[in-house]
Design a protein around this motif. Structure first.
Motif, PDB file in Angstrom:
ATOM      1  N   ARG A   1      12.635   5.192  -1.732  1.00  0.00           N
ATOM      2  CA  ARG A   1      12.999   3.867  -1.282  1.00  0.00           C
ATOM      3  C   ARG A   1      12.815   4.131   0.390  1.00  0.00           C
ATOM      4  NH1 ARG A   1      19.867   4.529  -0.354  1.00  0.00           N
ATOM      5  NH2 ARG A   1      19.442   2.620   0.354  1.00  0.00           N
ATOM      6  N   ILE A   2      12.907   5.781   0.557  1.00  0.00           N
ATOM      7  CA  ILE A   2      12.557   5.853   2.435  1.00  0.00           C
ATOM      8  C   ILE A   2      11.401   5.428   2.456  1.00  0.00           C
ATOM      9  CG2 ILE A   2      12.681   7.568   3.750  1.00  0.00           C
ATOM     10  CD1 ILE A   2      14.081   9.542   2.009  1.00  0.00           C
ATOM     11  N   ALA A   3      10.888   5.779   1.773  1.00  0.00           N
ATOM     12  CA  ALA A   3       9.600   4.847   2.085  1.00  0.00           C
ATOM     13  C   ALA A   3       9.191   3.767   2.570  1.00  0.00           C
ATOM     14  CB  ALA A   3       7.823   5.388   1.532  1.00  0.00           C
TER      15      ALA A   3
ATOM     16  N   VAL B   1       8.894  -2.645  -8.091  1.00  0.00           N
ATOM     17  CA  VAL B   1       8.974  -4.626  -6.892  1.00  0.00           C
ATOM     18  C   VAL B   1      10.410  -3.833  -6.037  1.00  0.00           C
ATOM     19  CG1 VAL B   1       9.663  -6.238  -7.146  1.00  0.00           C
ATOM     20  CG2 VAL B   1       8.693  -5.702  -9.621  1.00  0.00           C
ATOM     21  N   THR B   2       9.484  -4.288  -5.031  1.00  0.00           N
ATOM     22  CA  THR B   2      10.174  -4.992  -3.855  1.00  0.00           C
ATOM     23  C   THR B   2      10.460  -5.507  -3.236  1.00  0.00           C
ATOM     24  OG1 THR B   2       8.312  -4.133  -2.140  1.00  0.00           O
ATOM     25  CG2 THR B   2       9.339  -2.030  -2.967  1.00  0.00           C
ATOM     26  N   LEU B   3      12.092  -5.970  -2.332  1.00  0.00           N
ATOM     27  CA  LEU B   3      12.276  -6.931  -1.816  1.00  0.00           C
ATOM     28  C   LEU B   3      12.767  -7.207  -0.107  1.00  0.00           C
ATOM     29  CD1 LEU B   3      14.177 -10.544  -4.085  1.00  0.00           C
ATOM     30  CD2 LEU B   3      15.456  -9.318  -1.959  1.00  0.00           C
ATOM     31  N   ILE B   4      12.765  -8.065   0.244  1.00  0.00           N
ATOM     32  CA  ILE B   4      12.951  -8.404   1.501  1.00  0.00           C
ATOM     33  C   ILE B   4      14.170  -9.547   1.710  1.00  0.00           C
ATOM     34  CG2 ILE B   4      13.891  -8.581   3.577  1.00  0.00           C
ATOM     35  CD1 ILE B   4      13.695  -5.657   2.537  1.00  0.00           C
ATOM     36  N   ALA B   5      15.560 -10.266   1.441  1.00  0.00           N
ATOM     37  CA  ALA B   5      15.687 -11.353   2.027  1.00  0.00           C
ATOM     38  C   ALA B   5      16.298 -10.920   3.582  1.00  0.00           C
ATOM     39  CB  ALA B   5      16.602 -11.529   0.912  1.00  0.00           C
ATOM     40  N   ASP B   6      16.838 -12.610   3.192  1.00  0.00           N
ATOM     41  CA  ASP B   6      18.420 -12.641   4.683  1.00  0.00           C
ATOM     42  C   ASP B   6      19.369 -13.499   3.777  1.00  0.00           C
ATOM     43  OD1 ASP B   6      17.594 -15.442   4.337  1.00  0.00           O
ATOM     44  OD2 ASP B   6      16.828 -15.060   6.781  1.00  0.00           O
TER      45      ASP B   6
ATOM     46  N   PRO C   1       0.770  -1.264  -0.045  1.00  0.00           N
ATOM     47  CA  PRO C   1      -0.127  -0.109  -0.348  1.00  0.00           C
ATOM     48  C   PRO C   1       1.042   1.143  -0.131  1.00  0.00           C
ATOM     49  CG  PRO C   1      -0.606  -1.233   1.691  1.00  0.00           C
ATOM     50  CD  PRO C   1       0.601  -2.000   1.079  1.00  0.00           C
ATOM     51  N   ARG C   2       1.914   1.120   0.861  1.00  0.00           N
ATOM     52  CA  ARG C   2       2.786   2.338   0.363  1.00  0.00           C
ATOM     53  C   ARG C   2       3.233   2.199  -0.598  1.00  0.00           C
ATOM     54  NH1 ARG C   2       4.217   6.563   0.657  1.00  0.00           N
ATOM     55  NH2 ARG C   2       5.764   7.790   2.575  1.00  0.00           N
ATOM     56  N   MET C   3       3.858   1.572  -1.276  1.00  0.00           N
ATOM     57  CA  MET C   3       4.600   1.829  -2.811  1.00  0.00           C
ATOM     58  C   MET C   3       3.304   2.142  -3.824  1.00  0.00           C
ATOM     59  SD  MET C   3       7.909   1.076  -2.300  1.00  0.00           S
ATOM     60  CE  MET C   3       7.247   2.264  -0.843  1.00  0.00           C
ATOM     61  N   GLN C   4       1.813   1.625  -3.388  1.00  0.00           N
ATOM     62  CA  GLN C   4       0.582   2.141  -4.467  1.00  0.00           C
ATOM     63  C   GLN C   4       0.560   3.273  -4.337  1.00  0.00           C
ATOM     64  OE1 GLN C   4      -0.823  -0.461  -6.571  1.00  0.00           O
ATOM     65  NE2 GLN C   4      -1.717   1.715  -7.107  1.00  0.00           N
ATOM     66  N   GLU C   5       0.721   4.560  -2.622  1.00  0.00           N
ATOM     67  CA  GLU C   5       0.842   5.199  -2.621  1.00  0.00           C
ATOM     68  C   GLU C   5       1.530   6.398  -4.547  1.00  0.00           C
ATOM     69  OE1 GLU C   5       1.482   6.972   1.001  1.00  0.00           O
ATOM     70  OE2 GLU C   5       0.118   5.316   2.050  1.00  0.00           O
ATOM     71  N   PHE C   6       2.250   6.376  -4.020  1.00  0.00           N
ATOM     72  CA  PHE C   6       3.401   6.363  -4.856  1.00  0.00           C
ATOM     73  C   PHE C   6       2.747   6.287  -7.118  1.00  0.00           C
ATOM     74  CE2 PHE C   6       6.429   6.458  -1.934  1.00  0.00           C
ATOM     75  CZ  PHE C   6       6.485   7.382  -1.419  1.00  0.00           C
TER      76      PHE C   6
ATOM     77  N   ALA D   1       5.242  -6.900  -5.670  1.00  0.00           N
ATOM     78  CA  ALA D   1       5.046  -5.551  -7.029  1.00  0.00           C
ATOM     79  C   ALA D   1       3.902  -5.492  -7.064  1.00  0.00           C
ATOM     80  CB  ALA D   1       5.008  -6.797  -8.184  1.00  0.00           C
ATOM     81  N   VAL D   2       4.199  -3.460  -7.129  1.00  0.00           N
ATOM     82  CA  VAL D   2       2.637  -2.919  -7.394  1.00  0.00           C
ATOM     83  C   VAL D   2       2.820  -1.689  -8.729  1.00  0.00           C
ATOM     84  CG1 VAL D   2       2.038  -2.251  -5.312  1.00  0.00           C
ATOM     85  CG2 VAL D   2       3.633  -0.914  -6.234  1.00  0.00           C
ATOM     86  N   GLY D   3       1.129  -1.645  -9.512  1.00  0.00           N
ATOM     87  CA  GLY D   3       1.919  -0.334 -11.075  1.00  0.00           C
ATOM     88  C   GLY D   3       2.295  -1.228 -11.692  1.00  0.00           C
ATOM     89  N   LYS D   4       2.441  -0.534 -12.882  1.00  0.00           N
ATOM     90  CA  LYS D   4       2.514  -0.670 -14.258  1.00  0.00           C
ATOM     91  C   LYS D   4       4.156  -1.285 -14.774  1.00  0.00           C
ATOM     92  CE  LYS D   4      -2.288  -0.737 -14.755  1.00  0.00           C
ATOM     93  NZ  LYS D   4      -3.001  -1.349 -15.320  1.00  0.00           N
ATOM     94  N   THR D   5       4.101  -2.091 -15.742  1.00  0.00           N
ATOM     95  CA  THR D   5       5.685  -2.149 -16.150  1.00  0.00           C
ATOM     96  C   THR D   5       5.391  -1.469 -17.773  1.00  0.00           C
ATOM     97  OG1 THR D   5       5.722  -4.316 -15.634  1.00  0.00           O
ATOM     98  CG2 THR D   5       6.370  -4.093 -17.703  1.00  0.00           C
ATOM     99  N   ASP D   6       4.932  -1.241 -18.422  1.00  0.00           N
ATOM    100  CA  ASP D   6       4.198  -0.522 -19.442  1.00  0.00           C
ATOM    101  C   ASP D   6       2.681   0.131 -19.079  1.00  0.00           C
ATOM    102  OD1 ASP D   6       3.982   0.409 -21.939  1.00  0.00           O
ATOM    103  OD2 ASP D   6       4.295  -1.426 -22.874  1.00  0.00           O
TER     104      ASP D   6
END
Length: 392
Positions: A379-381, A47-52, A32-37, A61-66
């Motif tokens: 990025r900060i959000a 696209v966002t990712l967190i890993a160890d 939802p935070r990314m969808q705001e943008f 993923a949110v939004g459009k590629t094209d």
């Protein structure tokens, strides 16, 4: 309740599916935070990712590629990662160093003789450098090598190297820090000469293949072209995004294999592929039983190599990697521990590994023209939302 009666319940609680669902719930605030943008029209898709070091904890993923084709962004969409290419190129040099085929302190001219005649520009004159440019200088952006803004689109790496060698250095080697994407392109030629195979083939055989990075290449395969995340530029006058070309492709198509494999900013990749690369680094050079680098080489690549030379705020340079020494110097680094390492890309892709917390942070979107991409509001959000979920 008898132990035998508890057994089925315990088995249910431990299922991977339930654990995955709980993990997804943990990071539920990111999308939802990314969808705001996206809703504000400030990004097309993210696209966002967190890993160890062992697994992906979150991928969304949110939004459009094209935007023109209204194609929904997918987690495996392919982004131009721009300067995030540089650490990958540096790892290729490090593999050859581990094998004794080169040393980071070799003169560049040892492997590329055309650089033996380098000159340094200053005060309207040129003079011989005080010492030879080394591979370490090039990997840390302290070589004095400049850029090639007038590059023809299909120059080979050999031709690129020759042309750059004819241009004077901007300063004495080791005396300053100044970013040089063309210098990293030249390191791809060093890989070719030292290994005896084309740079892209060496990268595939020694890094991408062993790490399972199946969607990373200098060229997008035609059958994957629909997954290409298109690039956009922010138009402040119109207050909107407009599709733009990737300048580093020099007006070639993303699928054009005649374009050389440029080690400075040429790769396309996915968030999951980049996560594998940084998992290898957090695992001291190995992943899933495949050793890429020696542990000591990983340490060498990710420590401050430029001393007190000024680079970016709180961020000196390692060998191909940027190192976060003081996270307080830039808001987007505030979630990272000192000695984290990684790299950003010109169109806002970011990848950072935090050894102290065993975490990898990756965000992929394609936007130019809206401030410093390393310190972007998006990025900060993302990092704030993820940090809250992680309890940081």
């Amino acid at each position: 309740m008898a132990v035998s009666a508890l057994a089925p319940l315990l088995a249910f609680v431990a299922t991977p599916e339930l654990l995955h669902a709980r993990q997804a719930d943990r990071f539920a605030s990111i999308a939802p935070r990314m969808q705001e943008f996206v809703d504000k029209g400030e990004v097309a898709g993210v696209v966002t990712l967190i890993a160890d070091k062992d697994r992906i904890l979150y991928l969304g993923a949110v939004g459009k590629t094209d935007m023109a084709k209204d194609r929904k962004m997918q987690t495996d969409d392919i982004f131009w990662i721009a300067s995030m290419t540089k650490p990958v190129t540096a790892v290729c040099l490090a593999i050859l160093a581990d094998e004794g085929k080169l040393s980071f302190d070799d003169p560049l001219s040892k492997h590329l003789p055309e650089f033996a005649g380098l000159m340094v520009a200053g005060n309207g004159q040129t003079a011989r450098p005080s010492r030879p440019v080394t591979l370490r200088d090039v990997m840390t952006h302290t070589s004095g090598l400049g850029e090639m803004d007038d590059r023809e689109p299909h120059l080979t790496l050999a031709e690129t190297s020759r042309k750059l060698s004819e241009r004077p250095l901007r300063f004495q080697p080791g005396s300053r820090w100044s970013y040089s994407t063309a210098g990293m392109d030249v390191l791809g030629r060093v890989v070719e000469v030292t290994s005896g195979m084309p740079f892209d083939r060496f990268l595939q055989q020694r890094v991408l293949g062993p790490l399972g990075m199946k969607n990373t290449s200098f060229w997008i395969a035609p059958e994957k072209a629909s997954r290409w995340a298109h690039s956009y530029r922010w138009n402040p006058q119109a207050n909107k995004l407009e599709e733009t070309t990737i300048p580093y492709l020099y007006k070639t198509a993303v699928t054009d294999r005649r374009r050389p494999p440029l080690g400075g900013a040429g790769l396309f990749s996915t968030a999951a592929d980049i996560a594998r690369f940084y998992q290898m680094m957090l695992n001291q050079g190995t992943l899933h039983g495949k050793r890429i680098l020696k542990p000591a080489t990983v340490v060498e690549m990710t420590r401050n190599q430029i001393g007190a030379l000024a680079a970016r705020p709180g961020m000196p340079w390692g060998l191909g990697f940027c190192v976060v020494q003081d996270p307080a110097q830039m808001p987007a680094n505030s979630v990272l521990s000192p000695n984290s390492f990684g790299h950003g890309g010109a169109f806002s892709t970011q990848s950072w590994a935090d050894p102290a917390r065993n975490l990898i942070w990756i965000i992929m979107f394609q936007r130019d023209g809206k401030g410093n991409p390393d310190n972007s509001d998006v990025r900060i959000a993302f990092q704030d939302a993820a940090a809250t979920a992680l309890g940081h």
